[in-house]
Design a protein around this motif. Sequence first.
Motif, mmCIF file in Angstrom:
data_model
loop_
_atom_site.group_PDB
_atom_site.id
_atom_site.type_symbol
_atom_site.label_atom_id
_atom_site.label_comp_id
_atom_site.label_asym_id
_atom_site.label_seq_id
_atom_site.Cartn_x
_atom_site.Cartn_y
_atom_site.Cartn_z
ATOM 1 N N ILE A 9 0.838 -1.201 0.000
ATOM 2 C CA ILE A 9 0.000 0.000 0.000
ATOM 3 C C ILE A 9 0.873 1.251 0.000
ATOM 4 N N ASN A 10 1.907 1.254 0.827
ATOM 5 C CA ASN A 10 2.806 2.401 0.886
ATOM 6 C C ASN A 10 3.545 2.592 -0.438
ATOM 7 N N ALA A 11 3.991 1.473 -1.049
ATOM 8 C CA ALA A 11 4.690 1.564 -2.328
ATOM 9 C C ALA A 11 3.765 2.064 -3.437
ATOM 10 N N VAL A 51 -5.447 6.768 7.253
ATOM 11 C CA VAL A 51 -4.401 7.337 6.403
ATOM 12 C C VAL A 51 -4.755 8.782 6.083
ATOM 13 N N GLN A 52 -3.708 9.542 5.853
ATOM 14 C CA GLN A 52 -3.831 10.904 5.323
ATOM 15 C C GLN A 52 -2.758 11.058 4.254
ATOM 16 N N LEU A 53 -3.179 11.480 3.066
ATOM 17 C CA LEU A 53 -2.277 11.575 1.935
ATOM 18 C C LEU A 53 -2.325 12.982 1.354
ATOM 19 N N ARG A 54 -1.217 13.360 0.760
ATOM 20 C CA ARG A 54 -1.134 14.634 0.043
ATOM 21 C C ARG A 54 -0.640 14.364 -1.366
ATOM 22 N N GLY A 55 -1.323 14.969 -2.322
ATOM 23 C CA GLY A 55 -0.929 14.774 -3.706
ATOM 24 C C GLY A 55 -1.897 15.465 -4.637
ATOM 25 N N ALA A 56 -1.700 15.277 -5.930
ATOM 26 C CA ALA A 56 -2.571 15.867 -6.936
ATOM 27 C C ALA A 56 -3.855 15.056 -7.053
ATOM 28 N N TYR A 57 -4.873 15.687 -7.642
ATOM 29 C CA TYR A 57 -6.196 15.070 -7.735
ATOM 30 C C TYR A 57 -6.139 13.774 -8.534
ATOM 31 N N HIS A 58 -5.564 13.818 -9.725
ATOM 32 C CA HIS A 58 -5.526 12.623 -10.564
ATOM 33 C C HIS A 58 -4.579 11.580 -9.989
ATOM 34 N N ALA A 59 -3.555 11.996 -9.255
ATOM 35 C CA ALA A 59 -2.685 11.022 -8.593
ATOM 36 C C ALA A 59 -3.472 10.241 -7.543
ATOM 37 N N MET A 60 -4.407 10.930 -6.860
ATOM 38 C CA MET A 60 -5.258 10.227 -5.894
ATOM 39 C C MET A 60 -6.126 9.185 -6.606
ATOM 40 N N GLY A 61 -6.694 9.571 -7.754
ATOM 41 C CA GLY A 61 -7.520 8.622 -8.501
ATOM 42 C C GLY A 61 -6.720 7.424 -8.982
ATOM 43 N N GLU A 62 -5.501 7.668 -9.461
ATOM 44 C CA GLU A 62 -4.658 6.558 -9.896
ATOM 45 C C GLU A 62 -4.287 5.653 -8.726
ATOM 46 N N LEU A 63 -4.092 6.239 -7.541
ATOM 47 C CA LEU A 63 -3.779 5.425 -6.371
ATOM 48 C C LEU A 63 -4.963 4.539 -6.001
ATOM 49 N N MET A 64 -6.198 5.070 -6.058
ATOM 50 C CA MET A 64 -7.360 4.243 -5.749
ATOM 51 C C MET A 64 -7.474 3.073 -6.728
ATOM 52 N N ALA A 65 -7.167 3.333 -8.011
ATOM 53 C CA ALA A 65 -7.196 2.244 -8.997
ATOM 54 C C ALA A 65 -6.104 1.221 -8.703
ATOM 55 N N ASP A 66 -4.943 1.683 -8.246
ATOM 56 C CA ASP A 66 -3.863 0.751 -7.904
ATOM 57 C C ASP A 66 -4.244 -0.119 -6.712
ATOM 58 N N LEU A 67 -4.934 0.455 -5.727
ATOM 59 C CA LEU A 67 -5.359 -0.336 -4.569
ATOM 60 C C LEU A 67 -6.347 -1.426 -4.983
ATOM 61 N N ALA A 68 -7.195 -1.114 -5.968
ATOM 62 C CA ALA A 68 -8.149 -2.130 -6.441
ATOM 63 C C ALA A 68 -7.452 -3.254 -7.188
ATOM 64 N N GLY A 89 1.374 4.239 -3.083
ATOM 65 C CA GLY A 89 1.292 5.691 -2.945
ATOM 66 C C GLY A 89 2.547 6.385 -3.446
ATOM 67 N N GLN A 90 3.719 5.846 -3.130
ATOM 68 C CA GLN A 90 4.960 6.460 -3.574
ATOM 69 C C GLN A 90 5.109 6.412 -5.087
ATOM 70 N N SER A 91 4.634 5.333 -5.718
ATOM 71 C CA SER A 91 4.762 5.232 -7.171
ATOM 72 C C SER A 91 3.909 6.264 -7.891
ATOM 73 N N ARG A 92 2.875 6.783 -7.238
ATOM 74 C CA ARG A 92 2.026 7.815 -7.838
ATOM 75 C C ARG A 92 2.388 9.202 -7.354
ATOM 76 N N GLY A 93 3.472 9.338 -6.609
ATOM 77 C CA GLY A 93 3.870 10.647 -6.123
ATOM 78 C C GLY A 93 2.992 11.176 -5.014
ATOM 79 N N VAL A 94 2.303 10.299 -4.313
ATOM 80 C CA VAL A 94 1.433 10.683 -3.206
ATOM 81 C C VAL A 94 2.201 10.469 -1.910
ATOM 82 N N GLN A 95 2.164 11.447 -1.038
ATOM 83 C CA GLN A 95 2.911 11.384 0.220
ATOM 84 C C GLN A 95 1.977 11.008 1.364
ATOM 85 N N PHE A 96 2.349 9.974 2.115
ATOM 86 C CA PHE A 96 1.587 9.560 3.293
ATOM 87 C C PHE A 96 2.037 10.420 4.475
#
Length: 352
Positions: free
Chosen positions: A100-102, A132-149, A104-111
């Motif tokens: 999960i942490n990896a 969790v609390q994350l900081r990042g761009a809007y589309h990076a958040m969407g890509e992270l949700m797709a990666d979690l799925a 987020g890092q691959s999408r440039g999202v900071q935990f």
Amino acid sequence: MLRLKKASLWPLPARLASAALTAALVAALLHLAWLHGLLAAVQAAQGEEARLRTTYLQAQARAGRLPGWREQQRRAGAELARLEWQLPNSQQMAALLSDINAAGQSRGVQFTLFKPGLPQPQAYYVALPIAVQLRGAYHAMGELMADLARLRRIVTVHELALTGGKDGMLTLDAVLHAYRLPDAQERAALARVPPLPIQQAPLAWRVLPDFIPLPYAGTALPDPFAAPLQAQQAQQAQQAARGGVAGPDLRRPRAALESVALPALSMVGSVRHAGRLSALLLAGQRVYRVEVGQHLGQDHGVVTAISEQAVQYRELLREADGPWRERRGSLGLQVAGSAGAAAKASLPEAAP
């Protein structure tokens, strides 16, 4: 004339004939009673025969469906094993949290927060909530949700909340639920809990369709949090005209190395591909290949030049509401131990 009151005075032939007639009537009555009981028994036997015939035909029909039921049982067992494979055990949970942490890092999202809670045992699994609390761009958040799925294990997202920031970055607060199989102690505790009453009803089993997570397809859509940034970008342009430099593009997707502070990066080598020189940067236990123009660091850093000895970069910093300022630096080649580190790590290319 013969009278019954004087039957004892009848002639012998008359008395014998009367006795024979009486015996015949009694025998006839007894025979009729026996026939009535026999008829009832025959009717009961016929009813039992019909019931047994129906039961036999039903059992024969079920026996004909037995191969199909056995095949369904085999497929259900295989489906159950496949679903249970998606649930790690307690020893494998650490690897899932690392995945999960990896992601987020691959999408440039900071935990900024990653806090596992207490396990929540259920009937057949154990849920592990993770605040969790994350900081990042809007589309990076969407890509992270797709990666979690698309993770091998099951992870669900709950209580999701997005908050926009003045710097164009979003803050996402959520609770992730990771699931695992119960261990021996938890299974023993669950066995002591009386089961809930289940309504007796025929079960209809069917094969569930394979769930294929779709990739994130919203990159081309506008960022709904970007509208308030237009005034901020106009203000940045005015500040750049008064002094300083133009601010960064706050709406672009964040790169993988932008979640890593520059002091945590070190250059361990370089490679040349298609006539272009790329640098090998070590971040943690992974080595990334970066090229000129790619972003790195947490202050909007971008690679400006690469040589075999160093990586030159430029950062953009801002204090309060002042103008953006430029800061330049370099990462020198770390010779000691670099070969061993590069040999043990993978070489993914950092996303631009």
